[in-house]
Design a protein around this motif. Structure first.
Motif, PDB file in Angstrom:
ATOM      1  N   VAL A 188      19.540 -34.902   2.086  1.00  9.60           N
ATOM      2  CA  VAL A 188      19.068 -33.922   3.063  1.00  9.60           C
ATOM      3  C   VAL A 188      18.116 -32.924   2.402  1.00  9.60           C
ATOM      4  CG1 VAL A 188      19.783 -31.976   4.519  1.00  9.60           C
ATOM      5  CG2 VAL A 188      21.042 -34.140   4.600  1.00  9.60           C
ATOM      6  N   GLU A 189      18.500 -32.425   1.235  1.00 10.26           N
ATOM      7  CA  GLU A 189      17.648 -31.465   0.530  1.00 10.26           C
ATOM      8  C   GLU A 189      16.305 -32.084   0.148  1.00 10.26           C
ATOM      9  OE1 GLU A 189      18.466 -28.089  -0.172  1.00 10.26           O
ATOM     10  OE2 GLU A 189      19.896 -28.702   1.382  1.00 10.26           O
ATOM     11  N   LEU A 190      16.333 -33.320  -0.333  1.00  7.58           N
ATOM     12  CA  LEU A 190      15.098 -33.986  -0.725  1.00  7.58           C
ATOM     13  C   LEU A 190      14.209 -34.272   0.481  1.00  7.58           C
ATOM     14  CD1 LEU A 190      16.563 -36.482  -3.352  1.00  7.58           C
ATOM     15  CD2 LEU A 190      15.115 -34.498  -3.842  1.00  7.58           C
ATOM     16  N   ALA A 191      14.826 -34.710   1.592  1.00 13.56           N
ATOM     17  CA  ALA A 191      14.048 -34.995   2.797  1.00 13.56           C
ATOM     18  C   ALA A 191      13.417 -33.728   3.357  1.00 13.56           C
ATOM     19  CB  ALA A 191      14.951 -35.652   3.841  1.00 13.56           C
ATOM     20  N   ALA A 192      14.191 -32.642   3.366  1.00  8.26           N
ATOM     21  CA  ALA A 192      13.667 -31.373   3.884  1.00  8.26           C
ATOM     22  C   ALA A 192      12.524 -30.868   3.021  1.00  8.26           C
ATOM     23  CB  ALA A 192      14.786 -30.341   3.954  1.00  8.26           C
ATOM     24  N   ALA A 193      12.663 -31.002   1.689  1.00  2.39           N
ATOM     25  CA  ALA A 193      11.608 -30.550   0.788  1.00  2.39           C
ATOM     26  C   ALA A 193      10.344 -31.381   0.961  1.00  2.39           C
ATOM     27  CB  ALA A 193      12.096 -30.623  -0.659  1.00  2.39           C
ATOM     28  N   ALA A 194      10.515 -32.701   1.152  1.00  5.28           N
ATOM     29  CA  ALA A 194       9.363 -33.569   1.348  1.00  5.28           C
ATOM     30  C   ALA A 194       8.644 -33.237   2.645  1.00  5.28           C
ATOM     31  CB  ALA A 194       9.803 -35.025   1.335  1.00  5.28           C
ATOM     32  N   ALA A 195       9.421 -32.937   3.689  1.00  6.61           N
ATOM     33  CA  ALA A 195       8.817 -32.585   4.973  1.00  6.61           C
ATOM     34  C   ALA A 195       8.054 -31.276   4.864  1.00  6.61           C
ATOM     35  CB  ALA A 195       9.906 -32.484   6.039  1.00  6.61           C
ATOM     36  N   ASP A 196       8.613 -30.298   4.161  1.00  2.00           N
ATOM     37  CA  ASP A 196       7.920 -29.021   3.973  1.00  2.00           C
ATOM     38  C   ASP A 196       6.609 -29.229   3.225  1.00  2.00           C
ATOM     39  OD1 ASP A 196       9.938 -27.689   5.249  1.00  2.00           O
ATOM     40  OD2 ASP A 196      10.928 -27.025   3.407  1.00  2.00           O
ATOM     41  N   ASP A 197       6.647 -30.093   2.231  1.00  2.23           N
ATOM     42  CA  ASP A 197       5.466 -30.350   1.417  1.00  2.23           C
ATOM     43  C   ASP A 197       4.353 -30.984   2.245  1.00  2.23           C
ATOM     44  OD1 ASP A 197       3.927 -30.389  -0.829  1.00  2.23           O
ATOM     45  OD2 ASP A 197       4.872 -32.155  -1.703  1.00  2.23           O
TER      46      ASP A 197
END
Length: 463
Positions: A367-376
């Motif tokens: 979840v943290e990795l997916a959210a960070a990728a989406a923000d990027d």
């Protein structure tokens, strides 16, 4: 080792993560640990720093229990040969036991819920301990899972009483030390009572630790070591948390407080003068081996901790943040890097889904990795910000191959494993297993034969 590896992602970062997990579990193999710690030469048995001239004894026997007890017993039998007279260990998979000698009997118990057959097996274990005399050398085998497998309710109450007491304590929020204080005073084997039963024999105890910090009084509830707690301590725990426990347990503790029942042996008791203990393997064994494998693969590696505990999902957030920091500043280690940790995380269950601590850890990381990728990708500048989401892989397993009440060992994830929204819904329901299975992100090993807590690997790519 990882039986579904062909179905897992095979990027270089994923391969490194899986190689590190495999190396860690293999290093904690109890057979390997036993061979490294035990030797026999010219009639002298050496276990760690302790040595025994076998000519001083009329009988050498093996006694103990735990998930890895049969494996350790097998190696001891191979090392000792004709010097070994007999043995008896309690484990959860006696039919799959590797013991190939008729000298050691492998008896059945159950984990994580103690059973009636475990009680019968433990009764036989205690009988064998009581039959030892001053001419006997006992090789005590204690490994993870021994507390449930070696079940011996104290006289006057039943397995159901013991189970109800444990359930009440766990639900109350009592700490593991407080729970153990009660359990030891409701048992005929825990808290040094097995050591008492072996008197006047010499005991050489070999331990594979599944406890963060290697507290000997906590591993399998300390059957061969002194108990620092008392009946009064146990009664205070029941009162402090207002636990609703069976009347038979309350009566037993009250009688102990009144001095009507003998106290558990305390540290420093003379019975422990004839007991030596050697920890032959623990969580750090697996963690170091995983880090070494990463270095061999050309990655910088760092052992973060071997004692991580607390909520699995929160621990995952911290380790993803470390990956992000690695990319942003090169601290605490510059990519390409592998961060390894051990310990034992927990899950506060609020939903009715399927999962375990390591699968919940992996899903929270996803979840943290997916959210960070989406923000990027949504920041509008058209370039990545080096948040490590796109090239970070996180993997976590329980080294015994069984993560919670599931048939998975754990999971392996990256920024594309799940969407953040789907992951959050599953976490809210404590339902990590189905979502990871759907994403082909569950790690399956089957029972590994060892148990040294959790093993986690974070691979930070060089993007």
């Amino acid at each position: 080792m990882i039986r579904n590896r062909d179905h897992l992602p095979d990027s270089p970062a994923h391969e490194v993560a899986l190689d590190c997990l495999t190396a860690g579990i293999e290093a904690a193999d109890p057979a390997r640990l036993t061979r490294e710690a035990v030797s026999l030469a010219d009639g002298t048995l050496t276990v760690g720093d302790a040595s025994y001239d076998l000519a001083d004894y009329d009988e050498v026997i093996v006694l103990g229990g735990g998930k890895a007890a049969a494996v350790v017993a097998t190696e001891l039998a191979a090392i000792l040969g004709d010097h070994l007279d007999c043995g008896l260990v309690v484990t959860d998979s006696p039919d799959a036991s590797p013991v190939s000698t008729q000298r050691i009997e492998v008896l059945a118990g159950d984990h994580p819920i103690p059973s009636e057959r475990g009680i019968e097996s433990t009764r036989r274990l205690l009988d064998a301990a009581a039959a030892a005399d001053a001419s006997t050398l006992i090789l005590g085998v204690i490994t993870g899972g021994g507390s449930a497998l070696m079940a011996a309710p104290a006289a006057g109450f039943s397995l159901a009483d013991l189970g109800a007491t444990t359930d009440a304590l766990v639900a109350s929020g009592a700490t593991i030390d407080e729970i153990n204080a009660v359990r030891k005073h409701c048992s005929a084997i825990k808290g040094g009572r097995l050591a008492a039963a072996t008197q006047p024999a010499d005991v050489c105890s070999l331990v594979v630790s599944d406890v963060v910090g290697n507290d000997l009084a906590t591993i399998a509830s300390g059957p061969f070591v002194g108990d620092p707690t008392t009946y009064a301590d146990a009664g205070e725990v029941i009162d402090r948390y207002d636990c609703d426990v069976p009347a038979a347990v309350v009566d037993h503790l009250d009688r102990g407080i009144a001095g009507e029942i003998e106290e558990t042996p305390t540290p420093g008791d003379q019975i422990f003068e004839s007991v030596t203990t050697t920890i032959i393997g623990d969580g750090l064994t697996a963690v170091r081996a995983a880090a070494d494998r990463a270095s061999e693969a050309g990655f910088e590696s760092v052992v973060l901790f071997s004692r991580i505990r607390g909520e699995a999902r929160e621990a995952a957030k911290t380790q993803v943040a470390i990956a992000e920091e690695s990319h942003a500043s090169g601290q605490p280690i510059a990519p390409p890097a592998v961060v390894v940790s051990g310990g034992e995380t927990t899950v506060t269950v609020e939903g009715d889904g399927d999962g375990g601590p390591n699968q919940e850890f992996a899903l929270s990381a996803a979840v943290e990795l997916a959210a960070a990728a989406a923000d990027d990708s949504n920041d509008g500048d058209g370039v990545g910000d080096g948040n490590a989401a796109g090239d970070t892989v996180v993997a976590a397993v329980d080294t015994d191959g069984i993560d919670g009440p599931t048939d998975a060992a754990g999971g392996i994830v990256d920024s594309e494993t799940v969407t953040a929204a789907a992951g959050r819904r599953a976490l809210a329901a404590n339902d990590a297993t189905p979502l990871l299975a759907e994403a082909d992100a569950r790690i399956e090993t089957g029972p590994t034969g060892t148990n040294v807590n959790d093993l986690r690997v974070v691979v930070v790519g060089d993007s």
